[in-house]
Design an enzyme around this catalytic site. Structure first.
Site, PDB file in Angstrom:
ATOM      1  N   GLY A  31      -7.868 -14.151  -7.807  1.00  0.00           N
ATOM      2  CA  GLY A  31      -8.180 -14.111  -6.387  1.00  0.00           C
ATOM      3  C   GLY A  31      -7.045 -14.485  -5.468  1.00  0.00           C
ATOM      4  N   ALA A  32      -5.835 -14.620  -6.021  1.00  0.00           N
ATOM      5  CA  ALA A  32      -4.697 -15.047  -5.211  1.00  0.00           C
ATOM      6  C   ALA A  32      -3.790 -13.884  -4.824  1.00  0.00           C
ATOM      7  CB  ALA A  32      -3.876 -16.096  -5.965  1.00  0.00           C
ATOM      8  N   HIS A  48       0.820  -1.216   0.000  1.00  0.00           N
ATOM      9  CA  HIS A  48       0.000   0.000   0.000  1.00  0.00           C
ATOM     10  C   HIS A  48       0.856   1.269   0.000  1.00  0.00           C
ATOM     11  CE1 HIS A  48      -4.225  -1.482   0.537  1.00  0.00           C
ATOM     12  NE2 HIS A  48      -3.548  -2.588   0.815  1.00  0.00           N
ATOM     13  N   TYR A  93     -10.436  -1.345   0.431  1.00  0.00           N
ATOM     14  CA  TYR A  93      -9.213  -0.790  -0.119  1.00  0.00           C
ATOM     15  C   TYR A  93      -9.315   0.730  -0.207  1.00  0.00           C
ATOM     16  CZ  TYR A  93      -5.274  -0.359  -3.428  1.00  0.00           C
ATOM     17  OH  TYR A  93      -4.103  -0.015  -4.038  1.00  0.00           O
ATOM     18  N   ASP A 145       0.699  -2.697  -9.727  1.00  0.00           N
ATOM     19  CA  ASP A 145       0.352  -3.900 -10.473  1.00  0.00           C
ATOM     20  C   ASP A 145       0.659  -3.761 -11.957  1.00  0.00           C
ATOM     21  OD1 ASP A 145      -0.580  -4.797  -8.047  1.00  0.00           O
ATOM     22  OD2 ASP A 145      -2.687  -4.397  -8.508  1.00  0.00           O
ATOM     23  N   ASP A 196       2.144   2.371  -2.985  1.00  0.00           N
ATOM     24  CA  ASP A 196       2.146   2.948  -4.336  1.00  0.00           C
ATOM     25  C   ASP A 196       1.299   4.210  -4.422  1.00  0.00           C
ATOM     26  OD1 ASP A 196      -0.175   1.417  -4.076  1.00  0.00           O
ATOM     27  OD2 ASP A 196       0.012   0.451  -6.037  1.00  0.00           O
ATOM     28  N   SER A 224      -2.527 -10.206  -9.026  1.00  0.00           N
ATOM     29  CA  SER A 224      -3.001  -9.211  -9.983  1.00  0.00           C
ATOM     30  C   SER A 224      -3.273  -9.777 -11.363  1.00  0.00           C
ATOM     31  CB  SER A 224      -2.030  -8.030 -10.072  1.00  0.00           C
ATOM     32  OG  SER A 224      -2.719  -6.912 -10.596  1.00  0.00           O
TER      33      SER A 224
END
Length: 412
Positions: free
Chosen positions: A144-145, A55, A245, A197, A57, A148
């Site tokens: 979902g892992a 977090h 988020y 990402d 970026d 990205s």
């Protein structure tokens, strides 16, 4: 500390091709959906791992990341008319059709199309006209892992469109395509992510970690050897477009404003707050601002320490910093979850495992563990075994090699 971008030219000039299985799946899938037609080009883009820089970026901080050897491949060709038609191997059945000049956001079982449509929308808004085209997506980036998969599709789409429309999209440089893909996620999909990402998917180099300054968008490559990364999916639900988020993002911005008001300094993002300034003025923040700011300030510092550790070959130090990052996410930032915390705790004490942390946005998804070379299979099996004993959940693991960033392949 700013860095000069040495990476944009780094992977050009080498002929790269899509993984054979994905090339075949995308080409044959395209023909099956679009009346036996054959695609003329592929856009190829990898998933990514975030080693450190959680977090940071959108706070204009620092990141240490890498592309992995799992890809999204988008096969395509220019269409007969002005309509775009897109389909996906993950959602068999009909295609989604839209006007490139005015795409409409999809929902439900067609929401996957937004990652392609968003890129088209942003390119057209920027004056890079996109005509009609047909495209088919095949991917082995696990959704979902936390690696990205969405950015991989966005960057693969951007690379494909640059090949199909050379007079418009093809004139844009790599960094501009990265920015277009990020804007697609922000403006069309509706997730306020930073640039981690898309940049990592677009600009990485095999065998190296990517060190990114999110303010200047300068980067550097850090050669990496002696260990590998093992991802273990907690199978806790991982959905970031549900407000959590964006809520954390707003807390970070309000904390930066509070520091600016308290100091009178030109502070626009938490990137501008160092450890000493945080300690001197943290009492001016409310409780939520204080804990998110502490995480970001110390995470930026951890990235800087990690660069020195990797360059010096001190992988145990990198592992320690990764584990500290997880503690910070769990105790301060608030983007972990019980499953991720249990998975990270299960990693402690496994022979050959040097450090472990949650990865990406958090709230589910995977942990990333730094593992000595030659021990990845045993470590992954032991970690999954411990996690199942504690939670009853069967985790899945993935041993990653570090891959190149996005590219296009012309089919003949």
């Amino acid at each position: 500390m700013g860095i000069v971008c040495s990476c944009i030219e780094g992977v050009r000039g080498r002929q790269r091709t899509a993984p054979a299985a994905l090339r075949e799946a995308s080409v044959e899938g395209f023909a099956g959906v679009f009346e036996g037609l054959r695609p003329t080009a592929l856009g190829v883009a990898p998933g990514r791992v975030e080693v450190l820089g959680n977090h940071t970026d959108y706070n204009e901080g620092y990141i240490l990341s890498a592309a992995i050897d799992r890809y999204a491949v988008v096969a395509g060709r220019v269409g007969e008319g002005g309509t775009c038609r897109i389909a996906s191997a993950a959602y068999p059945g009909d295609f989604v059709a839209f006007d490139p000049a005015s795409p409409s956001k999809q929902d439900g079982n067609k929401s996957w199309a937004n990652y392609v449509m968003g890129v088209v929308s942003e390119l057209c808004k920027a004056g890079a006209a996109v005509g009609g085209f047909d495209a088919f997506i095949a991917a082995d980036v696990p959704p979902g892992a936390g690696v990205s998969s969405s950015a991989a599709v966005e960057m693969a789409t951007a690379k494909l469109l640059a090949q199909l429309f050379p007079a418009t999209v093809g004139k844009l440089d790599d960094l501009t395509l990265v920015k277009m893909a990020k804007a697609a996620e922000n403006n069309f999909v509706g997730m306020g992510c930073g640039i981690l990402d898309q940049y990592t998917s677009g600009m990485s180099r095999a065998g190296s970690l990517l060190y990114l300054d999110c303010r200047t968008l300068g980067c550097d490559y850090v050669p990496f050897k002696g260990a590998q990364f093992v991802l273990v999916n907690s199978h806790a639900p991982h959905a970031l477009v549900d407000g959590k988020y964006n809520e954390l993002r707003e807390h970070c911005f309000s904390a930066a404003s509070a520091f600016a008001n308290a100091t009178g300094n030109a502070i626009t993002h938490l990137r501008d707050v160092g450890k000493d300034l945080f300690e001197a003025h943290q009492d001016k923040l409310n409780d939520k601002q204080r804990v998110v700011a502490r995480h970001v300030v110390l995470e930026n510092d951890r990235v800087q320490q990690a660069i020195g550790a990797v360059r010096a070959g001190d992988l145990p130090k990198l592992g320690t910093l990764m584990s500290q990052s997880h503690s910070s996410s769990r105790d301060d930032f608030g983007n972990s979850c019980p499953e991720l915390n249990e998975l990270q705790a299960c990693a402690e004490g496994i022979d050959g495992l040097l450090g472990s942390r949650l990865m990406g946005g958090g709230f589910g998804g995977s942990t990333i563990s730094l593992v000595e070379e030659g021990k990845t299979t045993e470590v992954a099996e032991e970690l999954c075994k411990r996690y199942k004993e504690k939670t009853g959940i069967q985790a899945t693991s993935l041993v990653c090699a570090l891959g190149d960033g996005a590219f296009a392949e012309v089919l003949v």
